[in-house]
Design an enzyme around this catalytic site. Structure first.
Site, PDB file in Angstrom:
ATOM      1  N   ASP A 112      -2.348   1.212   5.072  1.00  0.00           N
ATOM      2  CA  ASP A 112      -2.152  -0.167   5.035  1.00  0.00           C
ATOM      3  C   ASP A 112      -2.062  -0.614   6.638  1.00  0.00           C
ATOM      4  OD1 ASP A 112      -1.101  -1.039   2.278  1.00  0.00           O
ATOM      5  OD2 ASP A 112      -0.244   0.706   2.550  1.00  0.00           O
ATOM      6  N   THR A 124      -1.166  -0.303  -3.581  1.00  0.00           N
ATOM      7  CA  THR A 124      -0.689   0.864  -2.789  1.00  0.00           C
ATOM      8  C   THR A 124      -0.002   1.982  -3.698  1.00  0.00           C
ATOM      9  OG1 THR A 124      -0.198  -0.753  -0.842  1.00  0.00           O
ATOM     10  CG2 THR A 124       0.783   1.164  -0.969  1.00  0.00           C
TER      11      THR A 124
END
Length: 389
Positions: A60, A157
């Site tokens: 990320d 995620t």
């Protein structure tokens, strides 16, 4: 026709921005693949929980830093406003020193490979301060005027951590309208038939296949420009491959199925911010017979855009607010591929009000066909009073 010609075949407007965005997303996907491989194969602590209990990983922060640096380098800091999901709050905590070091290394390892994607390598490796600044520059609030890049560095995620579906999503919003969208889907195979195989299986098959064979290509990038009337898809740049992507980019279109009994619908995997029970009841009333395709991330929009599914329905629970980075790129790609995306009241999604989809009516419906969309809206109006959402 070469990739750049395909990308600008309908209009020259945003042609440079789209070309850069596709290249940057290709590079970000390569970064993610390497990080995910490490996450799956080794026990490590490269996953953190943010203050809202959502997950964030090395990928990320690394993708956000990489994309931010590239956009600023190419277009100039005075011309670039970026709205993105991550900040540096968790990354700069005392117990995150090791993760921060790994992020810096990951970013620099990725940038070294920039020429493979037709992009420029930094003159010098980025230091910790520069990486943190690149992440932190993505703090724009968006709004109704000006140009704003919108980035979700790793959408889904949880899927990423589990070795499942996720996406890198980059869009450009100008004066409140989504102008272009790019969706990188590293675990989403080029052909629908390959979805039947578990990702581990076609990962093995990819290694057994010739580097120039399309038979087991895993991963794709989908993209579109507003008003072009087309969406395109190309395979990911493969490691150590000289495969010419210009011969493999192709137009994608939504499915022509308009019979609910034959349609496939997508919904989020997790029930935390979308009601599976209400969606199931609505599906039953519509006559949807196929089991729902539960997929992490904006890959759901990609599935509709290229005809793998016909419907995506999401009805958030009370108090949940949708963010623009979770939808901007996918919505435009579906629309330019011939589909329809609205809120549950049939109104267009409003990307002009900052980081949230303000004024969202009940939920989001993406559909391959106008008739199917109208049937869903009618069924929804008839059943919403008993939804308890």
């Amino acid at each position: 026709m070469e990739v750049e010609e395909l990308r600008s075949s309908k209009s020259e407007r945003y042609s440079k921005e789209l070309d850069v965005a596709v290249r940057v997303v290709q590079m970000a996907c390569s970064l993610c693949q390497k990080v995910q491989k490490h996450l799956i194969s080794e026990s490590n602590d490269q996953v953190k929980s943010k203050d809202d209990n959502s997950l964030v990983t090395i990928a990320d922060w690394s993708v956000q830093a990489t994309v931010s640096w590239m956009l600023l380098e190419i277009f100039g800091s005075e011309n670039v406003s970026i709205v993105a999901e991550e900040d540096i709050q968790t990354l700069t905590k005392a117990d995150s020193v090791g993760i921060l070091e790994t992020v810096v290394k990951t970013v620099n390892d990725c940038l070294v490979d920039a020429p493979k994607f037709g992009l420029t390598v930094p003159a010098m490796a980025l230091g910790t301060k520069e990486v943190l600044e690149a992440i932190n520059r993505c703090n724009s609030a968006g709004g109704p005027s000006g140009r704003h890049w919108v980035l979700d560095p790793v959408d889904g995620t949880l899927g990423f951590v589990r070795g499942d579906q996720y996406a890198v999503a980059l869009a450009l919003i100008e004066d409140g309208e989504v102008a272009l969208g790019v969706l990188g889907c590293p675990n989403y195979p080029m052909n629908k038939e390959w979805l039947e195989y578990h990702h581990c299986y076609y990962r093995i098959m990819s290694k057994l296949s010739s580097p120039t064979s399309e038979s087991w290509d895993k991963g794709c990038v989908m993209y579109a420009r507003k008003g072009s009337g087309e969406a395109l898809m190309e395979p990911l740049v493969r490691e150590n491959s000289s495969l010419d992507l210009s011969n493999l980019a192709r137009t994608i279109r939504v499915s022509s199925i308009d019979d609910p009994a034959l349609a496939t619908f997508c919904e989020p995997v997790e029930n935390s911010n979308s009601s599976h029970s209400f969606t199931a009841g609505l599906a039953h009333s519509l006559g949807l017979r196929n089991q729902p395709l539960r997929v992490y991330s904006m890959v759901k929009y990609g599935a509709i855009a290229r005809g793998d599914a016909e419907i995506f329905m999401k009805f958030a629970k009370a108090g949940y607010k949708e963010k623009i980075w979770d939808h901007a790129a996918g919505v435009l790609i579906v629309q330019e591929a011939g589909g329809v995306v609205t809120d549950a009241g049939g109104c267009p999604l409003d990307f002009s009000q900052g980081i949230y989809l303000e004024g969202l009516n009940l939920g989001i419906i993406a559909c391959s066909d106008v008739k199917l969309h109208q049937k869903i809206i009618r069924a929804l109006n008839a059943s919403w009073g008993s939804s308890n959402l």
